[in-house]
Design an enzyme around this catalytic site. Structure first.
Site, PDB file in Angstrom:
ATOM      1  N   LEU A   1      -5.075 -25.251  21.187  1.00 29.38           N
ATOM      2  CA  LEU A   1      -5.251 -25.286  19.741  1.00 29.38           C
ATOM      3  C   LEU A   1      -6.020 -24.033  19.354  1.00 29.38           C
ATOM      4  O   LEU A   1      -6.867 -23.558  20.123  1.00 29.38           O
ATOM      5  CB  LEU A   1      -6.044 -26.528  19.308  1.00 29.38           C
ATOM      6  CG  LEU A   1      -5.394 -27.903  19.506  1.00 29.38           C
ATOM      7  CD1 LEU A   1      -6.357 -29.002  19.075  1.00 29.38           C
ATOM      8  CD2 LEU A   1      -4.088 -28.009  18.734  1.00 29.38           C
ATOM      9  N   ASP A   2      -5.730 -23.512  18.183  1.00 22.93           N
ATOM     10  CA  ASP A   2      -6.491 -22.361  17.712  1.00 22.93           C
ATOM     11  C   ASP A   2      -7.970 -22.717  17.617  1.00 22.93           C
ATOM     12  O   ASP A   2      -8.331 -23.892  17.471  1.00 22.93           O
ATOM     13  CB  ASP A   2      -5.997 -21.919  16.326  1.00 22.93           C
ATOM     14  CG  ASP A   2      -4.566 -21.416  16.362  1.00 22.93           C
ATOM     15  OD1 ASP A   2      -4.132 -20.944  17.431  1.00 22.93           O
ATOM     16  OD2 ASP A   2      -3.888 -21.490  15.322  1.00 22.93           O
ATOM     17  N   LYS A   3      -8.803 -21.702  17.653  1.00 27.31           N
ATOM     18  CA  LYS A   3     -10.259 -21.896  17.613  1.00 27.31           C
ATOM     19  C   LYS A   3     -10.679 -22.851  16.506  1.00 27.31           C
ATOM     20  O   LYS A   3     -11.492 -23.759  16.722  1.00 27.31           O
ATOM     21  CB  LYS A   3     -10.948 -20.540  17.430  1.00 27.31           C
ATOM     22  CG  LYS A   3     -12.443 -20.616  17.213  1.00 27.31           C
ATOM     23  CD  LYS A   3     -13.028 -19.247  16.919  1.00 27.31           C
ATOM     24  CE  LYS A   3     -14.512 -19.335  16.601  1.00 27.31           C
ATOM     25  NZ  LYS A   3     -15.078 -18.009  16.238  1.00 27.31           N
TER      26      LYS A   3
ATOM     27  N   ARG B   1       1.061 -22.718  11.099  1.00 24.31           N
ATOM     28  CA  ARG B   1       0.497 -21.759  10.140  1.00 24.31           C
ATOM     29  C   ARG B   1       1.558 -20.757   9.684  1.00 24.31           C
ATOM     30  O   ARG B   1       1.674 -20.443   8.494  1.00 24.31           O
ATOM     31  CB  ARG B   1      -0.701 -21.046  10.769  1.00 24.31           C
ATOM     32  CG  ARG B   1      -1.823 -21.986  11.164  1.00 24.31           C
ATOM     33  CD  ARG B   1      -2.842 -21.325  12.083  1.00 24.31           C
ATOM     34  NE  ARG B   1      -3.550 -20.240  11.405  1.00 24.31           N
ATOM     35  CZ  ARG B   1      -4.406 -19.422  12.031  1.00 24.31           C
ATOM     36  NH1 ARG B   1      -4.627 -19.559  13.335  1.00 24.31           N
ATOM     37  NH2 ARG B   1      -5.012 -18.470  11.353  1.00 24.31           N
TER      38      ARG B   1
END
Length: 319
Positions: free
Chosen positions: A138-140, A237
């Site tokens: 997962l992104d930060k 996104r």
């Protein structure tokens, strides 16, 4: 004692024309491409039973066989006592609810303080598993569910499920703009042609499919639920921005801030200062590597997204 790897995979027809090291990286996705390249050079990873060069072309149907001794995989990373929200744990898998502001894997600019460091502290035996058992990311600043494999066999099973697209991943998102209906985005994703730090919908990119549906509409925003078929970098996104419904708070793909006309000052301030992309991995389902049973896990929306939805709801109701 180091574990002995013994794995086999068939090159897919879709991989025809790739280099051997590229195909191996896709088929044995739980190992880095550099490590696989070294095994190819050492003769530990063979092509149809014979040694080959990393640059050798594959044509589909060949058998890759990996026989290697697995040394400690994370010796360069240290264990760190970082709090984890554990949703489930057994002998094979660990499911966590990742908070915002936690990087998954050490990299340039984030040498430690990551999920990997936390996992090594929580379960020291993960030092024997590639990437400390991490099989997806997962992104930060994306919150929510991740599954971690605690053994090599569990990792191989989960990677196989991810490649077969049988792992179900569902996300909550809040986007700018009012969607009229749900749908599907089937648009390939690759590196942005001008900005190498970004992804984009590009001709020749990797196949990427996102399904989405409307949960709740507001005056200028929409609460959306997304389901991934594929798992490309920044996929949700990029796809929602491609539809011109970027995520609230997205610093990379969000574009110009849009405020509902006549909105209360509190809502305007919240939208201006929302500290991350409003994206949460709410549901994760897969086949358990040991029991063979289908398992499903859910994580509630984090407080910041709940507050955002409350403010948007109040604004829409004219409160």
């Amino acid at each position: 004692m180091p574990e002995i790897l013994n794995r086999e995979a068939r090159v897919l027809d879709a991989q025809a024309g790739q280099r051997l090291d590229q195909a191996a990286a896709e088929l044995f996705g739980d190992f880095s491409r550099e490590r696989l390249k070294q095994w190819i050079l050492q003769g530990a990873l063979t092509l149809d039973g014979a040694p080959a060069r990393p640059k050798a072309k594959v044509y589909g149907g060949e058998i890759l066989r990996l026989e290697a001794e697995l040394e400690e995989q994370t010796a360069q990373h240290r264990a760190q006592a970082i709090d984890l929200t554990i949703v489930h744990e057994d002998e094979a898998v660990l499911v966590i609810d990742k908070p915002a502001d936690l990087v998954v894997h050490p990299a340039a600019g984030n040498p430690d303080g990551t999920l990997l460091n936390a996992l090594l502290h929580h379960c020291p035996s993960l030092s024997q598993v590639p990437r400390a058992g991490i099989v997806h990311r997962l992104d930060k600043d994306t919150t929510g569910l991740m599954v971690v494999a605690k053994t090599l066999s569990a990792q191989a099973a989960l990677v196989e499920q991810l490649q077969a697209r049988t792992v179900s991943r569902e996300y909550d998102a809040v986007v700018a703009g009012v969607m009229t209906a749900g749908g599907k985005v089937d648009a390939p994703i690759g590196r942005h042609p001008k900005d190498r730090k970004r992804q984009a919908v590009v001709t020749g990119g990797k196949p990427a499919v996102t399904h989405y549906r409307v949960v709740e509409r507001f005056r200028g925003h929409t609460h959306v639920r997304c389901r991934l078929e594929t798992g490309r970098t920044h996929q949700i996104r990029v796809h929602l921005a491609h539809l011109r419904y970027p995520l609230v708070g997205d610093p990379v793909y969000g574009g110009r801030l849009k405020l509902p006309p006549g909105a209360a000052d509190e809502l305007k301030e919240l939208l201006r200062l929302f500290p991350r992309q409003a994206l949460h991995a709410r549901k994760l389902a897969f086949i358990h590597p040991v029991s063979g049973e289908a398992v499903t896990f859910r994580a509630p929306l984090p407080d910041d997204m709940l507050a955002l939805l409350d403010y948007l709801r109040d604004d829409s109701e004219g409160v």
